[in-house]
Design a protein around this motif. Sequence first.
Motif, short mmCIF file in Angstrom:
data_model
loop_
_atom_site.label_atom_id
_atom_site.label_comp_id
_atom_site.label_asym_id
_atom_site.label_seq_id
_atom_site.Cartn_x
_atom_site.Cartn_y
_atom_site.Cartn_z
N PHE A 301 29.19 89.95 -17.94
CA PHE A 301 30.38 89.15 -17.65
C PHE A 301 31.64 89.83 -18.20
O PHE A 301 32.68 89.88 -17.52
CB PHE A 301 30.21 87.75 -18.24
CG PHE A 301 31.42 86.87 -18.06
CD1 PHE A 301 31.62 86.20 -16.87
CD2 PHE A 301 32.33 86.70 -19.09
CE1 PHE A 301 32.73 85.38 -16.69
CE2 PHE A 301 33.44 85.89 -18.92
CZ PHE A 301 33.64 85.23 -17.72
N PHE A 302 31.59 90.32 -19.43
CA PHE A 302 32.77 90.94 -20.03
C PHE A 302 33.03 92.35 -19.49
O PHE A 302 34.17 92.80 -19.46
CB PHE A 302 32.62 91.00 -21.55
CG PHE A 302 32.77 89.67 -22.22
CD1 PHE A 302 33.94 88.96 -22.13
CD2 PHE A 302 31.71 89.11 -22.94
CE1 PHE A 302 34.08 87.73 -22.75
CE2 PHE A 302 31.83 87.89 -23.56
CZ PHE A 302 33.03 87.18 -23.46
N LEU A 303 31.99 93.04 -19.08
CA LEU A 303 32.16 94.40 -18.58
C LEU A 303 32.57 94.36 -17.11
O LEU A 303 31.84 94.77 -16.21
CB LEU A 303 30.87 95.20 -18.77
CG LEU A 303 30.99 96.73 -18.68
CD1 LEU A 303 31.91 97.25 -19.77
CD2 LEU A 303 29.61 97.37 -18.79
N LEU A 310 40.02 99.57 -20.14
CA LEU A 310 40.32 99.38 -21.56
C LEU A 310 40.06 97.94 -21.99
O LEU A 310 39.42 97.69 -23.03
CB LEU A 310 41.77 99.78 -21.85
CG LEU A 310 42.23 99.62 -23.30
CD1 LEU A 310 41.40 100.51 -24.23
CD2 LEU A 310 43.71 99.96 -23.42
N PHE A 311 40.53 96.98 -21.19
CA PHE A 311 40.37 95.57 -21.56
C PHE A 311 38.89 95.18 -21.54
O PHE A 311 38.41 94.49 -22.46
CB PHE A 311 41.16 94.70 -20.59
CG PHE A 311 41.05 93.23 -20.88
CD1 PHE A 311 41.80 92.64 -21.88
CD2 PHE A 311 40.18 92.43 -20.15
CE1 PHE A 311 41.70 91.29 -22.16
CE2 PHE A 311 40.06 91.08 -20.42
CZ PHE A 311 40.84 90.52 -21.42
N GLY A 317 32.99 95.21 -26.52
CA GLY A 317 32.73 95.68 -27.88
C GLY A 317 32.88 94.59 -28.91
O GLY A 317 32.08 94.49 -29.85
N LEU A 318 33.90 93.74 -28.75
CA LEU A 318 34.09 92.63 -29.70
C LEU A 318 32.93 91.65 -29.62
O LEU A 318 32.44 91.16 -30.65
CB LEU A 318 35.41 91.92 -29.40
CG LEU A 318 36.69 92.68 -29.75
CD1 LEU A 318 37.91 91.89 -29.31
CD2 LEU A 318 36.76 92.95 -31.26
#
Length: 425
Positions: A301-303, A310-311, A317-318
Amino acid sequence: MDTLDGSENANISPTSPNSTTFGVQFSPLRFFQSPVSTLLEYSGLLRVRPDNPETEPLVADNNTNVSGDINSSSSGEVSIRITEGEDSGEGEGGGSVEEREGSGVDASTVPTVSAEDDDDDAGSNNRDSTYQRFDIQQVARWIEQILPFSLLLLFVFIRQHLQGFFVTIWITAFMFKSNDILRKQTALKGERKIDVLVGYFVVFVIHVIGIYWWYRNDDLFYPLLMVPPKVIPPFWHAIFMILVNDTMVRQAAMALKLVLLMYYKNGRGHNFRRQGQMLTLVEYTLLLYRGLLPAPVWYRFFLNKDYGSLFSSLTTGLYLTFKLTSIVEKVKSFYTALKALSKKEVHYGSHATPEQVNAAGDLCAICQEKMHAPILLRCKHIFCEDCVSEWFERERTCPLCRALVRPADLRSFGDGSTSLFFQLF
């Protein structure tokens, strides 16, 4: 004075049968028109609104309070009358002096009381309280304005995800009921019946298989193998995938616990303690696996490259950093449960010798029967191993002297219970 008496009589008029606390008539029509304000008025947080709110003054007039205070003086007491306009001179010269004479108090000895400071303080407090209530009332009215539209959007959202809502409610209710069944079967000890346990096991397994078969095309299997889904899931679909997997994994763990209850059906003493350790180890293994289960879904979902490399890399990573810090504690708990299972000795005492049992009376204080596999606690009290093992599933102190015996280590799940909190992140 006639006008004042009339207003007082109007306020003392009996209320209707439908009136309730603080003078609010709680009718269905009023609640339907303004539910939030009606509840706040009913609880006493707001004043009862008049029929014409535009004509309601923001700050109450102080003359009403002053005129009301005139009637509060009783006969034979010193009173101070405060009036306005032309009548002030007559009031000071006539009424006050006569009352002082009637009460037998020398007018020269009565101290002069200045009511200006008290009126200013009371007025400022009344204004602050009025402003606060006015702000609450404005917020309540704003909520009432957006509430119908919000409910309409909620109904549309539920209709769009009707099947997801139904399945979530069903599997959650089934899991809660299964947890109660498992705890009751664990408490039965030797009275458990194999055919009942087998029946529950078959029902649990069929339920898990049926749910995954129904959603066989929705990529629910990939997170179970720690593999991200093929496509980037929308937010609500990601939540649904995590909820279903989290619930079904617990359901499968309950089926495994039923197998352990079949194996330790007639267990006493050492076997009963081993059963509790095995159930605890299964639960902490489940907690560790459930902690890792949402990671593949949120990783996909985040990738999302649509938001920029970059975002997406920063958010991914967070998330993985936060997940790693939470997993460390679960790994420690799992290792402690595994270490406790490998220990053969009793960690809250030792096996008692025949001489110690005879000196204690050879009678267990918990079951009131002859001791079976007696255990000598650190406080020198002796109990049956199965009795004291069951006791320490809930307590950490001696049943007799309440001395701290069991160290504060892991929480035990020896009663067959399963953690019911959802692991969403």
